[in-house]
Scaffold this motif. Structure first.
Motif, PDB file in Angstrom:
ATOM      1  N   HIS A 141     -42.656  22.198  13.257  1.00  0.00           N
ATOM      2  CA  HIS A 141     -41.683  22.464  12.280  1.00  0.00           C
ATOM      3  C   HIS A 141     -42.431  21.915  10.843  1.00  0.00           C
ATOM      4  O   HIS A 141     -42.103  22.559   9.966  1.00  0.00           O
ATOM      5  CB  HIS A 141     -40.516  21.252  12.430  1.00  0.00           C
ATOM      6  N   GLU A 142     -43.045  20.770  10.873  1.00  0.00           N
ATOM      7  CA  GLU A 142     -43.481  20.289   9.506  1.00  0.00           C
ATOM      8  C   GLU A 142     -44.744  21.332   9.125  1.00  0.00           C
ATOM      9  O   GLU A 142     -44.701  21.814   7.966  1.00  0.00           O
ATOM     10  CB  GLU A 142     -44.370  19.254   9.775  1.00  0.00           C
ATOM     11  N   VAL A 192     -33.712  26.694   7.838  1.00  0.00           N
ATOM     12  CA  VAL A 192     -34.338  25.541   7.484  1.00  0.00           C
ATOM     13  C   VAL A 192     -33.640  24.460   7.114  1.00  0.00           C
ATOM     14  O   VAL A 192     -33.981  23.121   7.796  1.00  0.00           O
ATOM     15  CB  VAL A 192     -35.283  25.861   6.054  1.00  0.00           C
ATOM     16  N   HIS A 212     -47.094  29.828  12.409  1.00  0.00           N
ATOM     17  CA  HIS A 212     -46.035  28.736  11.851  1.00  0.00           C
ATOM     18  C   HIS A 212     -45.533  29.049  10.493  1.00  0.00           C
ATOM     19  O   HIS A 212     -45.924  29.140   9.581  1.00  0.00           O
ATOM     20  CB  HIS A 212     -46.672  27.289  11.557  1.00  0.00           C
ATOM     21  N   ILE A 231     -41.764  30.688   8.475  1.00  0.00           N
ATOM     22  CA  ILE A 231     -40.176  31.121   8.746  1.00  0.00           C
ATOM     23  C   ILE A 231     -39.992  32.384   7.828  1.00  0.00           C
ATOM     24  O   ILE A 231     -40.330  32.516   6.719  1.00  0.00           O
ATOM     25  CB  ILE A 231     -39.349  29.698   7.939  1.00  0.00           C
TER      26      ILE A 231
END
Length: 450
Positions: free
Chosen positions: A67-68, A123, A440, A442
């Motif tokens: 997530h980070e 997010v 990774h 979004i």
């Protein structure tokens, strides 16, 4: 040194692309434009220097959770991996370094934050804590790029963000070199990264602007209409020459002189370059190196392909070189922006990497898309010529690199062959760590931050 640019995952590939005239600017197809809902009426120019693998990152190597990592600015990802690779090429392990290593770097605007994260419910779902959100996003700003690298790699020297628009990474090189001379650190990483777009297929052309009408960048050429942007990053590792000799390092080139200045108010507007300011930094760098301009065989120019800007650059270089004894047509002037696009905050260090490899390899790459000089640049009456072919570089090799930022901050550096006593067998930069990259990323919210 190390880099990632359109068409090249490393400096060795970039060098081969430059020598063979590879155009890595991507041209989108009509089908791709139609699928993205973009116009096909000629107002949208489908050209961009896209960087493959922008969505991927070796999060585990740098200690990031999924997530980070997904919240991390792609510019930070690029520079983290590039800095790691550059230290490998320098055979320098921070954990074993006896003295501090610094990092000086800059990047562009965090477009990933703007277009992918802000306002995206994926997010920040309803009920998310504001402090968690703010902390996650603050770490993606330009200010934190060098400190992120210092933390991830265990660097204890100065970690300084340098933000001067397109000249950021070359100014960072100058700041790093000065820090070494001041003994603030014993080695330094310098460079930058830029992601001009996370999704872009091209741009809307506006007459009178700085974008190329046909998606082709032609520095110093009579048919030049503007520039094309791209994504990428680069880094170099600097040490004091005496220390490099003592440590048995492979030395690609010696940074012999540098200067940074600003145009001030002596120009027609904030975004307009100035002849006097550019000429001053070139002259100052030559004086710092104690070089006669007649000994410089190559200059990697700013060369963005905007006719007005290129003409000012040639005039400024001519003024500085003539004052230092250069003869007509004695120096090759080039630009790599037709190969990769203008890489914004990373452009300067990538120009330096090109010049260093030219000095090291003894060949001057061609300037892609150059056919005949632009009449406003007046190359015929200058100390410069632009070559459309590879040129061998006999004799002592000395080169200059220019980078000019929006707002007038100018930088010029000079590099030369290392002394014979430290000249190792020629080699290209090492391939580097095999990063275990995974996605990774979004996607933008459906509301359309695209």
């Amino acid at each position: 040194m190390a880099c990632r640019v359109p068409g090249a995952p490393d400096a060795a590939t970039l060098w081969r692309n430059l020598l063979t005239g590879v155009d890595a600017v991507r041209r989108s197809t009509p089908a791709e434009l139609a699928a993205a809902g973009l116009p096909l009426d000629g107002t949208y120019v489908p050209a961009f220097g896209w960087l493959d693998g922008l969505e991927d990152f070796d999060a585990a190597l740098f200690g990031y959770g999924a997530h980070e990592a997904a919240l991390l600015d792609p510019q930070h990802r690029i520079f983290l991996e590039t800095a790691w690779h550059a230290l490998e090429d320098a055979e320098l392990d921070p954990a074993r370094a006896p003295a501090p290593i610094g990092v000086f770097a800059g990047c562009g605007v965090n477009r990933y934050l703007r277009h992918h994260l802000v306002g995206n419910p994926a997010v920040k779902p309803a009920g998310a804590l504001p402090d968690d959100w703010d902390d996650a996003l603050a770490g993606g700003t330009c200010d934190y790029l060098p400190t992120r690298v210092a933390y991830a790699l265990g660097l204890t020297g100065p970690a300084v963000a340098v933000q001067t628009a397109c000249s950021s990474s070359l100014v960072a090189v100058c700041q790093a070199a000065q820090s070494l001379l001041d003994f603030r650190c014993d080695a330094a990483i310098a460079g930058g990264a830029a992601v001009a777009s996370t999704r872009q297929l091209g741009y809307r052309y506006r007459p009178g602007g700085t974008w190329a009408a046909d998606g082709v960048c032609r520095p110093y050429d009579a048919d030049a209409t503007g520039q094309v942007f791209g994504n990428g990053g680069g880094a170099v590792v600097l040490k004091r020459l005496a220390d490099a000799v003592a440590d048995g390092d492979h030395v690609y080139a010696v940074l012999s002189g540098w200067a940074v200045g600003n145009d001030g108010a002596a120009r027609a507007g904030f975004s307009v370059p100035g002849v006097a300011g550019q000429a001053a930094v070139v002259a100052e760098a030559l004086a710092a190196a104690d070089w006669d301009a007649g000994s410089v065989g190559f200059v990697e120019g700013h060369g963005s392909g905007t006719p007005f800007g290129d003409a000012i650059e040639v005039e400024a270089l001519t003024r500085a070189f003539r004052a230092s004894g250069a003869q007509q047509g004695q120096c090759v002037l080039g630009s790599m922006k037709p190969n990769t696009g203008n890489l914004d905050a990373a452009a300067g260090v990538l120009g330096l990497i090109k010049a260093v490899l030219a000095v090291h390899d003894g060949k001057i790459p061609p300037t892609l898309q150059f056919r005949r000089p632009h009449p406003d640049a007046d190359l015929a009456a200058s100390p410069f010529t632009v070559s459309a072919e590879v040129r061998d570089w006999p004799g002592p090799r000395r080169a200059g690199v220019s980078s000019f930022g929006l707002g007038g901050t100018n930088a010029h550096v000079l590099v030369a062959q290392p002394p014979a006593a430290v000249s190792a067998a020629p080699r290209l930069p090492v391939p580097g760590h095999a990063f275990q990259r995974s996605r990774h990323w979004i996607e933008p919210a459906a509301s359309g931050h695209a």
